[in-house]
Design a protein around this motif. Structure first.
Motif, PDB file in Angstrom:
ATOM      1  N   ALA A   1      81.071  87.845  94.780  1.00  0.00           N
ATOM      2  CA  ALA A   1      81.037  88.352  93.408  1.00  0.00           C
ATOM      3  C   ALA A   1      81.944  87.511  92.505  1.00  0.00           C
ATOM      4  O   ALA A   1      82.893  86.876  92.975  1.00  0.00           O
ATOM      5  CB  ALA A   1      81.486  89.806  93.370  1.00  0.00           C
ATOM      6  N   LYS A   2      81.649  87.506  91.247  1.00  0.00           N
ATOM      7  CA  LYS A   2      82.486  86.794  90.287  1.00  0.00           C
ATOM      8  C   LYS A   2      83.813  87.512  90.124  1.00  0.00           C
ATOM      9  O   LYS A   2      83.930  88.712  90.375  1.00  0.00           O
ATOM     10  CB  LYS A   2      81.769  86.672  88.945  1.00  0.00           C
ATOM     11  CG  LYS A   2      80.537  85.779  88.978  1.00  0.00           C
ATOM     12  CD  LYS A   2      79.900  85.649  87.600  1.00  0.00           C
ATOM     13  CE  LYS A   2      78.685  84.726  87.632  1.00  0.00           C
ATOM     14  NZ  LYS A   2      78.043  84.596  86.303  1.00  0.00           N
ATOM     15  N   LYS A   3      84.821  86.769  89.678  1.00  0.00           N
ATOM     16  CA  LYS A   3      86.156  87.318  89.509  1.00  0.00           C
ATOM     17  C   LYS A   3      86.120  88.519  88.565  1.00  0.00           C
ATOM     18  O   LYS A   3      85.505  88.476  87.505  1.00  0.00           O
ATOM     19  CB  LYS A   3      87.092  86.246  88.949  1.00  0.00           C
ATOM     20  CG  LYS A   3      88.568  86.611  89.011  1.00  0.00           C
ATOM     21  CD  LYS A   3      89.417  85.436  88.562  1.00  0.00           C
ATOM     22  CE  LYS A   3      90.906  85.734  88.675  1.00  0.00           C
ATOM     23  NZ  LYS A   3      91.329  85.882  90.087  1.00  0.00           N
ATOM     24  N   GLY A   4      86.757  89.605  88.982  1.00  0.00           N
ATOM     25  CA  GLY A   4      86.791  90.812  88.166  1.00  0.00           C
ATOM     26  C   GLY A   4      85.704  91.806  88.483  1.00  0.00           C
ATOM     27  O   GLY A   4      85.781  92.973  88.080  1.00  0.00           O
ATOM     28  N   GLN A   5      84.680  91.374  89.241  1.00  0.00           N
ATOM     29  CA  GLN A   5      83.604  92.283  89.617  1.00  0.00           C
ATOM     30  C   GLN A   5      83.881  92.902  90.986  1.00  0.00           C
ATOM     31  O   GLN A   5      84.775  92.467  91.715  1.00  0.00           O
ATOM     32  CB  GLN A   5      82.264  91.543  89.638  1.00  0.00           C
ATOM     33  CG  GLN A   5      81.823  91.034  88.281  1.00  0.00           C
ATOM     34  CD  GLN A   5      80.454  90.379  88.315  1.00  0.00           C
ATOM     35  OE1 GLN A   5      79.911  90.101  89.373  1.00  0.00           O
ATOM     36  NE2 GLN A   5      79.894  90.112  87.139  1.00  0.00           N
ATOM     37  N   ALA A   6      83.114  93.915  91.332  1.00  0.00           N
ATOM     38  CA  ALA A   6      83.291  94.600  92.605  1.00  0.00           C
ATOM     39  C   ALA A   6      83.048  93.640  93.764  1.00  0.00           C
ATOM     40  O   ALA A   6      82.182  92.761  93.698  1.00  0.00           O
ATOM     41  CB  ALA A   6      82.334  95.781  92.699  1.00  0.00           C
ATOM     42  N   TYR A   7      83.819  93.813  94.835  1.00  0.00           N
ATOM     43  CA  TYR A   7      83.715  92.951  96.011  1.00  0.00           C
ATOM     44  C   TYR A   7      82.316  93.015  96.610  1.00  0.00           C
ATOM     45  O   TYR A   7      81.716  94.082  96.736  1.00  0.00           O
ATOM     46  CB  TYR A   7      84.746  93.392  97.051  1.00  0.00           C
ATOM     47  CG  TYR A   7      84.569  92.749  98.409  1.00  0.00           C
ATOM     48  CD1 TYR A   7      84.968  91.440  98.638  1.00  0.00           C
ATOM     49  CD2 TYR A   7      83.997  93.458  99.461  1.00  0.00           C
ATOM     50  CE1 TYR A   7      84.815  90.844  99.877  1.00  0.00           C
ATOM     51  CE2 TYR A   7      83.831  92.871 100.710  1.00  0.00           C
ATOM     52  CZ  TYR A   7      84.245  91.574 100.908  1.00  0.00           C
ATOM     53  OH  TYR A   7      84.080  90.989 102.132  1.00  0.00           O
ATOM     54  N   SER A   8      81.791  91.850  96.984  1.00  0.00           N
ATOM     55  CA  SER A   8      80.486  91.767  97.632  1.00  0.00           C
ATOM     56  C   SER A   8      80.585  90.791  98.801  1.00  0.00           C
ATOM     57  O   SER A   8      80.844  89.606  98.607  1.00  0.00           O
ATOM     58  CB  SER A   8      79.423  91.291  96.640  1.00  0.00           C
ATOM     59  OG  SER A   8      78.157  91.167  97.273  1.00  0.00           O
ATOM     60  N   ALA A   9      80.419  91.289 100.020  1.00  0.00           N
ATOM     61  CA  ALA A   9      80.611  90.466 101.216  1.00  0.00           C
ATOM     62  C   ALA A   9      79.418  89.558 101.479  1.00  0.00           C
ATOM     63  O   ALA A   9      78.263  89.969 101.359  1.00  0.00           O
ATOM     64  CB  ALA A   9      80.842  91.359 102.431  1.00  0.00           C
ATOM     65  N   SER A  10      79.726  88.322 101.831  1.00  0.00           N
ATOM     66  CA  SER A  10      78.693  87.353 102.210  1.00  0.00           C
ATOM     67  C   SER A  10      79.194  86.576 103.413  1.00  0.00           C
ATOM     68  O   SER A  10      80.346  86.123 103.440  1.00  0.00           O
ATOM     69  CB  SER A  10      78.414  86.407 101.042  1.00  0.00           C
ATOM     70  OG  SER A  10      77.473  85.412 101.396  1.00  0.00           O
ATOM     71  N   ASN A  11      78.339  86.436 104.435  1.00  0.00           N
ATOM     72  CA  ASN A  11      78.731  85.685 105.629  1.00  0.00           C
ATOM     73  C   ASN A  11      78.766  84.194 105.296  1.00  0.00           C
ATOM     74  O   ASN A  11      77.783  83.634 104.812  1.00  0.00           O
ATOM     75  CB  ASN A  11      77.752  85.941 106.776  1.00  0.00           C
ATOM     76  CG  ASN A  11      78.305  85.469 108.114  1.00  0.00           C
ATOM     77  OD1 ASN A  11      78.910  84.406 108.222  1.00  0.00           O
ATOM     78  ND2 ASN A  11      78.096  86.266 109.143  1.00  0.00           N
ATOM     79  N   VAL A  12      79.903  83.570 105.526  1.00  0.00           N
ATOM     80  CA  VAL A  12      80.069  82.148 105.211  1.00  0.00           C
ATOM     81  C   VAL A  12      79.004  81.305 105.899  1.00  0.00           C
ATOM     82  O   VAL A  12      78.517  80.327 105.340  1.00  0.00           O
ATOM     83  CB  VAL A  12      81.480  81.682 105.625  1.00  0.00           C
ATOM     84  CG1 VAL A  12      81.612  80.164 105.523  1.00  0.00           C
ATOM     85  CG2 VAL A  12      82.540  82.366 104.759  1.00  0.00           C
ATOM     86  N   TRP A  13      78.623  81.671 107.117  1.00  0.00           N
ATOM     87  CA  TRP A  13      77.729  80.831 107.921  1.00  0.00           C
ATOM     88  C   TRP A  13      76.248  81.070 107.670  1.00  0.00           C
ATOM     89  O   TRP A  13      75.412  80.251 108.042  1.00  0.00           O
ATOM     90  CB  TRP A  13      78.047  80.995 109.410  1.00  0.00           C
ATOM     91  CG  TRP A  13      79.360  80.360 109.735  1.00  0.00           C
ATOM     92  CD1 TRP A  13      80.592  80.928 109.685  1.00  0.00           C
ATOM     93  CD2 TRP A  13      79.572  78.991 110.086  1.00  0.00           C
ATOM     94  NE1 TRP A  13      81.566  80.007 109.997  1.00  0.00           N
ATOM     95  CE2 TRP A  13      80.968  78.810 110.250  1.00  0.00           C
ATOM     96  CE3 TRP A  13      78.727  77.907 110.286  1.00  0.00           C
ATOM     97  CZ2 TRP A  13      81.526  77.577 110.606  1.00  0.00           C
ATOM     98  CZ3 TRP A  13      79.276  76.685 110.638  1.00  0.00           C
ATOM     99  CH2 TRP A  13      80.655  76.529 110.790  1.00  0.00           C
TER     100      TRP A  13
END
Length: 320
Positions: free
Chosen positions: A236-248
């Motif tokens: 997520a963009k800075k200031g927005q709610a956390y959104s998890a994404s797998n790096v791989w």
């Protein structure tokens, strides 16, 4: 009293940082592209390619008395690297340090968190180099798409064996499999995978499918380890709610050769670290008197490079 200028290398904070990160098993970047120290920030190294250097050519010739044998003329290529200075720093305000210092060492905690941020950046760069269809060639589609509907027929075993053969075709020997934790979870549930792993170790009918048992099942084919990428990053963009994404990511499985040490020893790639500017991760502090703060900095001067694109291959999972 604190020095008013300059930065101090903080080995004690490095020790704290390393202990904090050792418990976090998610980072595999430094295992996939092992760190190798280099004396120059940027430079060039020679490369012998399969065709131009006739590395796998069978060229022996018959010689008649008085004649000469055939002669090989090998062409050398070269590649370059350029280490880049990256880092992150955070202020430890005197008031905050004194207030929260009753509970924990604020300086150490902020150093550990900065290190995690830098490690995530390194992990993402390594993943981008490894899961790169331009570098390693267009991925070969899996025999069966890695979907829930196909759990009974997912052919991970056949996919990996075929990938090992592709690396063999280039005169290499794959010793490592790399995939995301999401793909690993799909693989673990596959009926054919479970049968293969238990069939290779028939004394334990309850054997679980995991990284260790998978590596053991492929041992005769040269595989020494299976690395699972579990690192998550906030997309997520800075200031927005956390959104998890797998790096791989879930698009590919990589099968290839991983080696440490000098690039001349082979292997797919390295994290080149300029040894005149610290190690893979370097922790420092300096004083900013104007802000009444100690500044904690974690940095690295590296270049993540693929030195042999023929030492690995991609399986396209067709995941959904």
């Amino acid at each position: 009293m604190y020095p008013t200028s300059g930065a101090s290398l903080r080995g004690d904070l490095n020790a704290v940082v390393e202990q904090g990160s050792a418990a976090d098993k998610w980072f595999i970047g430094a295992q996939v592209l092992p760190p190798t120290m280099v004396a120059a920030k940027s430079g060039q190294y020679p490369v012998l390619k399969l065709a131009a250097a006739e590395l796998l050519s069978a060229g022996a010739t018959l010689r008649a008395p008085g004649g000469k044998y055939g002669e090989v003329v090998r062409a050398w290529d070269s590649a370059t690297y350029d280490c880049q200075d990256r880092g992150l720093e955070e202020a430890v305000d005197d008031v905050v340090a004194k207030d929260l210092g009753r509970y924990f060492n604020v300086e150490s905690a902020k150093a550990r968190l900065c290190l995690r941020n830098i490690m995530l950046d390194h992990e993402a760069r390594v993943a981008a180099e490894i899961f790169n269809a331009t570098t390693f060639g267009a991925g070969t589609n899996s025999a069966v798409a890695y979907t829930v509907a196909n759990l009974a027929t997912i052919s991970f075993i056949a996919d990996v064996l075929a990938a090992i053969e592709r690396v063999n075709d280039n005169g290499g020997q794959a010793n490592t499999i790399v995939m995301s934790s999401t793909i690993m979870n799909r693989v673990k549930l596959g009926t054919l995978v479970q049968n293969f792993v238990r069939g290779s170790m028939p004394n334990d009918a309850t054997l679980n499918v995991n990284a260790t048992t998978l590596a053991g099942a492929f041992k005769d084919n040269g595989i020494e380890r299976v690395l699972i990428g579990r690192a998550r990053v906030n997309s997520a963009k800075k200031g927005q709610a956390y959104s998890a994404s797998n790096v791989w990511g879930n698009t590919y499985i990589w099968v290839g050769d991983v080696k440490s040490g000098d690039v001349g020893l082979g292997g797919a790639g390295r994290t080149l670290v300029w040894n005149e500017d610290g190690g893979l991760f370097t922790t420092e502090t300096y004083r900013d008197e104007g802000r009444r703060s100690n500044m904690v900095r974690v940095r690295q001067n590296t270049d993540e490079v693929i030195v042999d694109a023929t030492a690995g291959t991609l399986i396209t999972t067709q995941y959904s």
